[in-house]
Design a protein around this motif. Structure first.
Motif, PDB file in Angstrom:
ATOM      1  N   VAL A  94       0.869  -1.352   0.074  1.00 53.85           N
ATOM      2  CA  VAL A  94      -0.094   0.101  -0.034  1.00 53.85           C
ATOM      3  C   VAL A  94       0.765   1.301   0.190  1.00 53.85           C
ATOM      4  N   ALA A  95       1.878   1.284   0.881  1.00 54.74           N
ATOM      5  CA  ALA A  95       2.749   2.346   0.740  1.00 54.74           C
ATOM      6  C   ALA A  95       3.481   2.598  -0.403  1.00 54.74           C
ATOM      7  N   ALA A  96       3.903   1.613  -1.224  1.00 53.79           N
ATOM      8  CA  ALA A  96       4.502   1.676  -2.573  1.00 53.79           C
ATOM      9  C   ALA A  96       3.523   2.217  -3.551  1.00 53.79           C
ATOM     10  N   SER A  97       2.262   1.382  -3.530  1.00 49.82           N
ATOM     11  CA  SER A  97       1.470   1.809  -4.548  1.00 49.82           C
ATOM     12  C   SER A  97      -0.052   1.819  -4.081  1.00 49.82           C
ATOM     13  N   PRO A  98      -0.389   2.982  -3.458  1.00 46.80           N
ATOM     14  CA  PRO A  98      -1.562   3.164  -2.774  1.00 46.80           C
ATOM     15  C   PRO A  98      -2.795   3.163  -3.629  1.00 46.80           C
ATOM     16  N   ASN A  99      -2.832   3.212  -4.801  1.00 50.24           N
ATOM     17  CA  ASN A  99      -3.906   3.189  -5.719  1.00 50.24           C
ATOM     18  C   ASN A  99      -3.991   1.976  -6.245  1.00 50.24           C
ATOM     19  N   ARG A 100      -2.970   0.874  -6.271  1.00 47.06           N
ATOM     20  CA  ARG A 100      -3.059  -0.341  -6.715  1.00 47.06           C
ATOM     21  C   ARG A 100      -4.283  -1.020  -6.085  1.00 47.06           C
ATOM     22  N   ILE A 101      -5.058  -1.843  -7.065  1.00 51.03           N
ATOM     23  CA  ILE A 101      -6.116  -2.692  -6.671  1.00 51.03           C
ATOM     24  C   ILE A 101      -5.993  -4.294  -7.544  1.00 51.03           C
ATOM     25  N   HIS A 102      -5.830  -5.148  -6.577  1.00 43.95           N
ATOM     26  CA  HIS A 102      -5.331  -6.432  -7.103  1.00 43.95           C
ATOM     27  C   HIS A 102      -6.489  -7.321  -6.773  1.00 43.95           C
ATOM     28  N   ILE A 103      -7.143  -7.984  -7.920  1.00 39.53           N
ATOM     29  CA  ILE A 103      -8.525  -8.640  -7.715  1.00 39.53           C
ATOM     30  C   ILE A 103      -8.131 -10.085  -7.941  1.00 39.53           C
ATOM     31  N   ALA A 104      -8.818 -11.021  -7.201  1.00 38.23           N
ATOM     32  CA  ALA A 104      -8.668 -12.477  -7.498  1.00 38.23           C
ATOM     33  C   ALA A 104     -10.073 -12.818  -7.991  1.00 38.23           C
ATOM     34  N   ALA A 105     -10.277 -13.616  -9.123  1.00 35.05           N
ATOM     35  CA  ALA A 105     -11.587 -14.179  -9.570  1.00 35.05           C
ATOM     36  C   ALA A 105     -11.392 -15.307 -10.277  1.00 35.05           C
ATOM     37  N   LEU A 106     -12.677 -16.144 -10.170  1.00 38.51           N
ATOM     38  CA  LEU A 106     -12.701 -17.283 -10.755  1.00 38.51           C
ATOM     39  C   LEU A 106     -12.474 -17.118 -12.379  1.00 38.51           C
ATOM     40  N   THR A 133      -6.136 -11.362 -11.299  1.00 35.39           N
ATOM     41  CA  THR A 133      -5.466 -12.766 -11.132  1.00 35.39           C
ATOM     42  C   THR A 133      -6.676 -13.825 -11.240  1.00 35.39           C
ATOM     43  N   ALA A 134      -6.606 -14.669 -12.259  1.00 32.89           N
ATOM     44  CA  ALA A 134      -7.382 -15.751 -12.314  1.00 32.89           C
ATOM     45  C   ALA A 134      -7.021 -16.872 -11.314  1.00 32.89           C
ATOM     46  N   LEU A 135      -8.166 -17.288 -10.397  1.00 35.88           N
ATOM     47  CA  LEU A 135      -7.720 -18.328  -9.262  1.00 35.88           C
ATOM     48  C   LEU A 135      -8.940 -19.397  -9.439  1.00 35.88           C
ATOM     49  N   GLU A 136      -8.734 -20.786  -8.973  1.00 36.17           N
ATOM     50  CA  GLU A 136      -9.702 -21.666  -9.074  1.00 36.17           C
ATOM     51  C   GLU A 136     -10.441 -21.521  -7.679  1.00 36.17           C
ATOM     52  N   GLU A 137     -10.034 -20.997  -6.586  1.00 36.60           N
ATOM     53  CA  GLU A 137     -10.447 -21.269  -5.423  1.00 36.60           C
ATOM     54  C   GLU A 137     -10.450 -19.637  -4.828  1.00 36.60           C
ATOM     55  N   PRO A 138     -11.252 -19.079  -4.053  1.00 37.82           N
ATOM     56  CA  PRO A 138     -11.095 -18.104  -3.239  1.00 37.82           C
ATOM     57  C   PRO A 138      -9.897 -17.827  -2.417  1.00 37.82           C
ATOM     58  N   PRO A 139      -9.083 -16.720  -2.445  1.00 35.63           N
ATOM     59  CA  PRO A 139      -7.825 -16.826  -1.738  1.00 35.63           C
ATOM     60  C   PRO A 139      -8.064 -16.346  -0.211  1.00 35.63           C
ATOM     61  N   ASN A 140      -7.282 -16.696   0.566  1.00 30.35           N
ATOM     62  CA  ASN A 140      -7.284 -16.105   1.806  1.00 30.35           C
ATOM     63  C   ASN A 140      -6.734 -14.544   1.714  1.00 30.35           C
ATOM     64  N   LEU A 141      -7.791 -13.424   1.872  1.00 28.89           N
ATOM     65  CA  LEU A 141      -7.454 -12.158   1.869  1.00 28.89           C
ATOM     66  C   LEU A 141      -6.718 -11.545   3.099  1.00 28.89           C
ATOM     67  N   TYR A 146      -4.107 -10.074  -2.233  1.00 28.70           N
ATOM     68  CA  TYR A 146      -5.316  -9.348  -3.096  1.00 28.70           C
ATOM     69  C   TYR A 146      -5.940  -8.450  -2.140  1.00 28.70           C
ATOM     70  N   ASP A 147      -6.803  -7.621  -2.848  1.00 32.88           N
ATOM     71  CA  ASP A 147      -7.677  -6.758  -2.219  1.00 32.88           C
ATOM     72  C   ASP A 147      -9.025  -7.045  -2.338  1.00 32.88           C
ATOM     73  N   LEU A 148      -9.334  -7.661  -3.341  1.00 34.29           N
ATOM     74  CA  LEU A 148     -10.859  -8.022  -3.583  1.00 34.29           C
ATOM     75  C   LEU A 148     -10.939  -9.410  -4.427  1.00 34.29           C
TER      76      LEU A 148
END
Length: 288
Positions: A94-106, A133-141, A146-148
């Motif tokens: 967050v400190a390095a890239s405060p406006n980066r949103i990383h999404i994990a999705a099926l 990032t495409a994942l087969e299972e929901p990540p442990n946030l 991942y942010d979302l």
């Protein structure tokens, strides 16, 4: 002459991580899935940690492993430690890239639902850097970077975006051959491997034909199965939230018009605490 004896070596971090995951999840196999290694690698790392400590943390039994009293004593400390490491890593990101949103999705959600919405969202919020990032299972946030996450989940979990309904769909040229559900036995029925039980679910609850025998190819990518259905290759069990634009455009049709609820919903979960850029993005995503 100064004497500098070698300092005692601490336990390997990977071995500690393997122990924490196996103890928290209740087994080596589930820990291996989370850590993206083999169960054998987890077992070897835990054995290395036990050798370093001079005591076992698990009881090995024929039916699997069981966390012993020492392991149960150490697990809360290990969880706190790795939670703090995850918080540190998130803080650095967050400190390095405060406006980066990383999404994990099926994968199917990323390709068919999320991707078509991203151009407008990027235009509306150009200051945000959005990656998927495409994942087969929901990540442990709480642990993973991942942010979302956007997945199909039970309706009482996460923030539901749309209820999941399924029904057979096909190209208009094929629909004329399908006057009643029994006609499906004369067509190729396309299967997405992620939802291999969709056909049996719909045949039972939507058609009342649980014993109907179907044939057809299986696709590892649901988006490819969708494209093949558009091409007229067969009948697909369509998830309406993913194929709604194709139905609206007439490229796919629902010959029986018998949607069946799966009990799931396309839902999202956010990393806590929710940062302002993420909150703004999610609000825009819900309205897209």
């Amino acid at each position: 002459m100064s004497v500098k004896p070698p300092r005692p070596m601490g336990p390997p971090l990977n071995a500690l991580r393997a122990f924490e995951a196996a103890a928290r999840l209740g087994g080596f196999s589930r820990a291996a899935e989370e850590l993206c290694v083999t169960p054998g690698a987890v077992a070897q790392q835990i054995k290395q940690l036990e050798d370093w400590a001079g005591a076992p943390f698990f009881d090995r039994q024929a039916q699997g492993v069981q966390l012993n009293a020492l392991g149960r004593q150490l697990l809360p400390m290990a969880e706190r430690a790795f939670d703090q490491i995850a918080d540190l890593a998130q803080g650095i990101r967050v400190a390095a890239s405060p406006n980066r949103i990383h999404i994990a999705a099926l994968p199917a959600v990323a390709q068919l639902w999320l991707s078509p919405r991203l151009p407008a969202l990027r235009q509306k919020m150009p200051e945000l850097e959005i990656s998927v990032t495409a994942l087969e299972e929901p990540p442990n946030l709480e642990r993973e970077p991942y942010d979302l996450s956007v997945f199909y989940m039970p309706a009482d979990k996460g923030q539901a975006l749309v209820a999941d309904q399924i029904q057979p769909v096909c190209a208009p040229s094929l629909a004329a051959q399908l006057q009643r559900p029994e006609d499906l036995s004369n067509c190729l029925c396309l299967v997405g491997s992620v939802w291999a039980n969709d056909w049996s679910h719909w045949l039972k609850d939507g058609a009342g034909l649980p014993e109907l025998s179907l044939r057809g190819p299986t696709y590892s990518l649901y988006s490819l199965a969708v494209q093949e259905a558009v091409n007229g290759a067969g009948v697909l069990m369509g998830h309406e939230s993913l194929i709604a634009p194709l139905l609206k455009a007439g490229r796919l049709v629902a010959p029986f018009k018998r949607p069946v609820a799966t009990g799931l919903a396309l839902s999202l979960e956010m990393r806590q605490p929710v940062r302002d850029p993420l909150a703004r993005f999610v609000a825009a995503l819900k309205g897209a």
